[in-house]
Design an enzyme around this catalytic site. Sequence first.
Site, PDB file in Angstrom:
ATOM      1  N   LYS A  35      -2.341 -14.977  -1.170  1.00 40.96           N
ATOM      2  CA  LYS A  35      -1.416 -14.098  -1.896  1.00 40.96           C
ATOM      3  C   LYS A  35       0.015 -14.622  -1.767  1.00 40.96           C
ATOM      4  O   LYS A  35       0.787 -14.614  -2.732  1.00 40.96           O
ATOM      5  CB  LYS A  35      -1.504 -12.666  -1.332  1.00 40.96           C
ATOM      6  CG  LYS A  35      -2.807 -11.945  -1.701  1.00 40.96           C
ATOM      7  CD  LYS A  35      -3.011 -10.642  -0.924  1.00 40.96           C
ATOM      8  CE  LYS A  35      -4.340 -10.001  -1.333  1.00 40.96           C
ATOM      9  NZ  LYS A  35      -4.656  -8.763  -0.590  1.00 40.96           N
ATOM     10  N   GLN A  37      -2.753  -5.104   4.292  1.00 46.64           N
ATOM     11  CA  GLN A  37      -4.062  -5.738   4.119  1.00 46.64           C
ATOM     12  C   GLN A  37      -5.126  -4.946   4.875  1.00 46.64           C
ATOM     13  O   GLN A  37      -4.955  -4.605   6.045  1.00 46.64           O
ATOM     14  CB  GLN A  37      -3.994  -7.195   4.620  1.00 46.64           C
ATOM     15  CG  GLN A  37      -5.258  -8.013   4.376  1.00 46.64           C
ATOM     16  CD  GLN A  37      -5.562  -8.243   2.901  1.00 46.64           C
ATOM     17  OE1 GLN A  37      -4.676  -8.304   2.059  1.00 46.64           O
ATOM     18  NE2 GLN A  37      -6.831  -8.358   2.587  1.00 46.64           N
ATOM     19  N   ASP A  62      -0.739  -2.127  -4.238  1.00 50.96           N
ATOM     20  CA  ASP A  62      -2.195  -2.072  -4.392  1.00 50.96           C
ATOM     21  C   ASP A  62      -2.656  -0.931  -5.291  1.00 50.96           C
ATOM     22  O   ASP A  62      -3.829  -0.885  -5.677  1.00 50.96           O
ATOM     23  CB  ASP A  62      -2.845  -1.839  -3.015  1.00 50.96           C
ATOM     24  CG  ASP A  62      -3.250  -3.123  -2.324  1.00 50.96           C
ATOM     25  OD1 ASP A  62      -3.783  -4.013  -2.997  1.00 50.96           O
ATOM     26  OD2 ASP A  62      -3.058  -3.208  -1.095  1.00 50.96           O
TER      27      ASP A  62
HETATM   28  N1  GUN Z   1      -8.872  -5.974   1.491  1.00 54.12           N
HETATM   29  C1  GUN Z   1      -9.805  -6.365   0.603  1.00 54.12           C
HETATM   30  N2  GUN Z   1      -9.344  -6.215  -0.659  1.00 54.12           N
HETATM   31  C2  GUN Z   1      -8.101  -5.709  -0.561  1.00 54.12           C
HETATM   32  C3  GUN Z   1      -7.115  -5.341  -1.520  1.00 54.12           C
HETATM   33  O1  GUN Z   1      -7.292  -5.431  -2.738  1.00 54.12           O
HETATM   34  N3  GUN Z   1      -5.950  -4.867  -0.998  1.00 54.12           N
HETATM   35  C4  GUN Z   1      -5.736  -4.739   0.332  1.00 54.12           C
HETATM   36  N4  GUN Z   1      -4.575  -4.253   0.738  1.00 54.12           N
HETATM   37  N5  GUN Z   1      -6.631  -5.072   1.241  1.00 54.12           N
HETATM   38  C5  GUN Z   1      -7.800  -5.559   0.796  1.00 54.12           C
END
Ligand code: GUN
Length: 296
Positions: free
Chosen positions: A65, A109, A132
Amino acid sequence: MGAPRPAAFGILPSPMIIDGKLIAAKVRSEVAEAVRALGAVGIAPGLAVVRVGEDPASAIYVRGKRKDCEEVGIRSVEHHLPATTSQADLLALVAQLNADPTIHGILVQLPLPKHLDERTVLDAIDPRKDADGFHPFNVGALSIGIPGTPRPCTPAGVMRLLEEAKVDPKGKRALVVGRSNIVGKPMAAMLLEKHATVTIAHSRTQDLAAEVARADILVAAIGKAELVRGDWIREGAVVIDVGMNRLEDGRLVGDVEYAPAARRASAITPVPGGVGPMTRAMLLVNTIELARARAR
Ligand code: GUN
């Protein structure tokens, strides 16, 4: 999509392979352009990524990311906290980021270490900085169709893949397999918004094969390697595979048995290289949208 394909001489034409890597690159170039436009009016979009502990998959995701942010010119700041971090300390960091005017998007995350309460942490993020789209305000906004709010990245990426593949969900039977808050439920809401007839199947569904056999559009997001058998797929269906499962022999496979599904589908996403790159790309889109919304 549409009418079943003719089985001339018993040989079906190959399906369209929906190339998520290519489409994600296109999205990133659009975002890079938007970042330049924001820069011209004095706005430098900033994303804060919070990672707690040493989950190896999370470390890889966060690295990816941040690399994407760098490519498109979004400033990203990682806060990596020890696995022993208290709930109070994590909430204090979220509060600090909520108040920081240089930060437009915040992502915590998941998964968090077991002693931390994910819901409380996600709820503490300012919904106007919710990169998110997991905050209850934004979940509700999606559910009742309030435009302009951030949307969960994976289903938003799936919708973009469908659009690029010229698949219109209107009037189609769409089956979402999986009911997670991150993928399944928002996926169903987005397909419904585009006028699909939506069914959600999950681990307690009695006859998954029969549900799959009816679907014009199948989105598989269960996280179980090749659970959806290729011969269940309806002839001519569009197959979107959100799954990413590592087999004992090291191979990466989706939630759908790819080769036999590809023989029946009109369009299908590969694993890897389908939905995965789109999830990352849509996070960038959410971040610039949040920066734009603040500017307004
Ligand atoms: N863990 C797995 N997928 C995601 C996501 O799309 N966002 C976040 N914050 N954590 C994750």
